[in-house]
Write a protein that holds these residues in place. Structure first.
Motif, short mmCIF file in Angstrom:
data_model
loop_
_atom_site.label_atom_id
_atom_site.label_comp_id
_atom_site.label_asym_id
_atom_site.label_seq_id
_atom_site.Cartn_x
_atom_site.Cartn_y
_atom_site.Cartn_z
N GLU A 157 0.82 -1.21 0.00
CA GLU A 157 0.00 0.00 0.00
C GLU A 157 0.86 1.26 0.00
O GLU A 157 0.51 2.26 -0.62
CB GLU A 157 -0.93 0.01 1.22
CG GLU A 157 -2.10 -0.94 1.12
CD GLU A 157 -3.09 -0.52 0.03
OE1 GLU A 157 -3.17 0.69 -0.29
OE2 GLU A 157 -3.77 -1.41 -0.51
N PHE A 158 1.97 1.21 0.70
CA PHE A 158 2.87 2.36 0.75
C PHE A 158 3.79 2.42 -0.46
O PHE A 158 4.61 3.33 -0.58
CB PHE A 158 3.73 2.29 2.02
CG PHE A 158 3.00 2.64 3.29
CD1 PHE A 158 1.67 3.04 3.26
CD2 PHE A 158 3.64 2.56 4.51
CE1 PHE A 158 0.99 3.36 4.43
CE2 PHE A 158 2.97 2.88 5.68
CZ PHE A 158 1.64 3.27 5.64
N GLY A 220 7.73 1.09 13.98
CA GLY A 220 6.42 1.69 14.20
C GLY A 220 6.42 3.18 13.91
O GLY A 220 5.48 3.71 13.30
N LEU A 221 7.47 3.87 14.36
CA LEU A 221 7.58 5.31 14.09
C LEU A 221 7.66 5.59 12.59
O LEU A 221 7.02 6.51 12.08
CB LEU A 221 8.82 5.88 14.78
CG LEU A 221 8.71 6.14 16.28
CD1 LEU A 221 10.08 6.52 16.85
CD2 LEU A 221 7.71 7.26 16.56
N PHE A 222 8.44 4.77 11.88
CA PHE A 222 8.57 4.97 10.44
C PHE A 222 7.24 4.74 9.72
O PHE A 222 6.82 5.56 8.90
CB PHE A 222 9.63 4.02 9.87
CG PHE A 222 9.69 4.02 8.37
CD1 PHE A 222 10.27 5.07 7.68
CD2 PHE A 222 9.13 2.97 7.64
CE1 PHE A 222 10.30 5.09 6.29
CE2 PHE A 222 9.16 2.98 6.25
CZ PHE A 222 9.75 4.04 5.58
N LYS A 228 1.16 9.08 7.74
CA LYS A 228 0.69 10.46 7.86
C LYS A 228 1.10 11.31 6.67
O LYS A 228 0.39 12.25 6.30
CB LYS A 228 1.24 11.08 9.16
CG LYS A 228 0.61 10.52 10.42
CD LYS A 228 1.19 11.18 11.66
CE LYS A 228 0.49 10.70 12.92
NZ LYS A 228 1.05 11.33 14.13
N MET A 229 2.24 10.97 6.06
CA MET A 229 2.68 11.71 4.89
C MET A 229 1.81 11.38 3.68
O MET A 229 1.40 12.27 2.92
CB MET A 229 4.14 11.37 4.59
CG MET A 229 4.71 12.10 3.36
SD MET A 229 6.34 11.50 2.89
CE MET A 229 5.94 9.88 2.21
N LEU A 230 1.49 10.09 3.49
CA LEU A 230 0.69 9.68 2.33
C LEU A 230 -0.79 10.00 2.51
O LEU A 230 -1.47 10.34 1.53
CB LEU A 230 0.85 8.17 2.10
CG LEU A 230 2.23 7.66 1.66
CD1 LEU A 230 2.18 6.15 1.50
CD2 LEU A 230 2.66 8.32 0.35
N TYR A 231 -1.27 9.88 3.73
CA TYR A 231 -2.70 10.07 3.99
C TYR A 231 -2.90 11.08 5.13
O TYR A 231 -3.26 10.68 6.25
CB TYR A 231 -3.36 8.74 4.35
CG TYR A 231 -3.18 7.67 3.31
CD1 TYR A 231 -4.02 7.59 2.20
CD2 TYR A 231 -2.16 6.72 3.44
CE1 TYR A 231 -3.86 6.60 1.25
CE2 TYR A 231 -1.99 5.73 2.48
CZ TYR A 231 -2.84 5.67 1.39
OH TYR A 231 -2.67 4.69 0.45
N PRO A 232 -2.67 12.35 4.86
CA PRO A 232 -2.85 13.35 5.93
C PRO A 232 -4.30 13.40 6.39
O PRO A 232 -5.22 13.09 5.63
CB PRO A 232 -2.44 14.66 5.24
CG PRO A 232 -2.58 14.41 3.78
CD PRO A 232 -2.28 12.95 3.58
N LYS A 233 -4.49 13.76 7.64
CA LYS A 233 -5.84 13.84 8.18
C LYS A 233 -6.65 14.90 7.44
O LYS A 233 -6.13 15.94 7.04
CB LYS A 233 -5.79 14.16 9.67
CG LYS A 233 -5.28 13.01 10.52
CD LYS A 233 -5.35 13.36 12.00
CE LYS A 233 -4.91 12.18 12.86
NZ LYS A 233 -4.98 12.50 14.31
N HIS A 234 -7.96 14.60 7.29
CA HIS A 234 -8.84 15.57 6.65
C HIS A 234 -8.98 16.79 7.54
O HIS A 234 -9.15 16.68 8.76
CB HIS A 234 -10.24 14.96 6.43
CG HIS A 234 -10.22 13.77 5.52
ND1 HIS A 234 -9.90 13.87 4.19
CD2 HIS A 234 -10.48 12.46 5.76
CE1 HIS A 234 -9.97 12.66 3.64
NE2 HIS A 234 -10.31 11.79 4.58
#
Length: 246
Positions: A157-158, A220-222, A228-234
Motif C-alpha cells: 500500500e505504501f 512503528g515510528l517509520f 501520515k505523509m501519504l494520507y494526511p488527516k482531513h
C-alpha cells in the motif's frame, strides 16, 4: 545522574511515604548470607532519623539495577532505548490499544524478555491494522493476519516494494519485511506465546528484548510517519452563517 533523579521523583510521586518507598526498594534488594560471608547487590542508605535515604540508595545501585527499576516504573530511558519515548507519545495520541500493549511490553523488558517480545510484536500488529482501517487504503484485513502478512500488505500500500523504485528504497521495503518476519518467528518459536516444551529454546536474556522492543519502536515510528505523509488527516472547514447576530 539524570536517570537516578527521574526514578527518585517517580518513586516518591507513586508511593508518597517512607514506609511504602522502602517496601518497593526492598523488592530489588538481594542479600546473600553464606556462613560468615555477607553480600548484597546494593546498600540501602538511611538518614539520621532511620528513614530510607532514597536518593543515596538509588546512587548505590549498579547501572543495570537502576535501569530495570526505571523500566518497571515506566520512566523513559532515552540513553538506553532511544526511540521509545517518541514512540510512546505517538501511540498515546493515535493508537490507544497499541499503546497499552506496548507499555506492558516495555515494563517486561527486564523481568520477562520472552513476554516483552511477544507483546511488542502484538503492538506492531495492532498499529498496522489500525492504519489499514483508513477508508482511503484499498487493502483490508480480516483480523487474522500475522505481522508478516500485515507487513506485506502495508508495504504494498505504501508502494515501498515498487520494482521501479531506486535500489535503496526497495532495500528499505525488503529489509522491513525481513525484520518483521524475523520478529514474528522469534515470537512464535522462541517465546512462550505458543506452547513450548522443556527442550525448546526460550529467550531469557534481556539484551534481546531491549533490541527487539527498540527495533519495533523504530519500525512503528517509520510506518506511522509514512502513513501520515501519504494520507494526511482531513481538515474540516467550518462554514459560518451569513445571518449570525454578531
Amino acid at each position: 545522574m539524570k536517570l537516578v533523579k527521574s526514578v527518585h521523583d517517580v518513586i516518591w510521586d507513586e508511593y508518597k511515604s517512607y514506609k511504602e518507598v522502602k517496601l518497593y526498594i526492598s523488592k530489588w534488594h538481594v542479600v546473600d548470607v553464606d556462613w560468615n560471608k555477607y553480600s548484597e547487590n546494593f546498600t540501602i542508605a538511611y538518614k539520621e532519623n532511620n528513614e530510607i535515604d532514597l536518593l543515596q540508595t538509588l546512587h548505590n545501585m549498579g547501572g543495570d539495577i537502576i535501569l530495570r527499576v526505571a523500566i518497571d516504573l515506566g520512566v523513559d530511558t532515552p540513553d538506553f532505548i532511544p526511540s521509545i519515548p517518541t514512540f510512546k507519545n505517538e501511540l498515546k495520541s493515535d493508537y490507544k490499544t497499541s499503546y497499552d500493549t506496548f507499555i506492558s511490553a516495555y515494563k517486561k523488558i527486564e523481568s520477562d524478555p520472552s513476554l516483552a517480545i511477544g507483546l511488542a510484536n502484538s503492538a506492531l500488529e495492532s498499529i498496522i491494522k489500525e492504519i489499514l482501517k483508513d477508508e482511503r487504503i484499498s487493502s483490508k484485513v480480516n483480523g487474522n493476519e500475522t505481522l508478516y502478512k500485515l507487513s506485506i500488505i502495508i508495504l504494498k500500500e505504501f508502494n515501498l516494494t515498487n520494482e521501479y523504485f531506486p535500489r535503496e528504497l526497495k532495500t528499505i521495503g525488503s529489509s522491513l519485511l525481513a525484520i518483521n518476519q524475523s520478529i514474528e518467528k522469534l515470537r512464535s518459536d522462541k517465546t512462550f506465546f505458543h506452547g513450548k516444551t522443556d527442550d525448546d529454546y526460550i529467550i531469557k536474556d534481556s539484551i534481546y528484548s531491549h533490541f527487539i522492543v527498540n527495533t519495533i519502536s523504530t519500525i512503528g515510528l517509520f510506518l506511522n510517519s509514512y502513513y501520515k505523509m501519504l494520507y494526511p488527516k482531513h481538515e474540516v472547514e467550518m462554514e459560518l452563517e451569513d445571518d449570525l447576530p454578531f
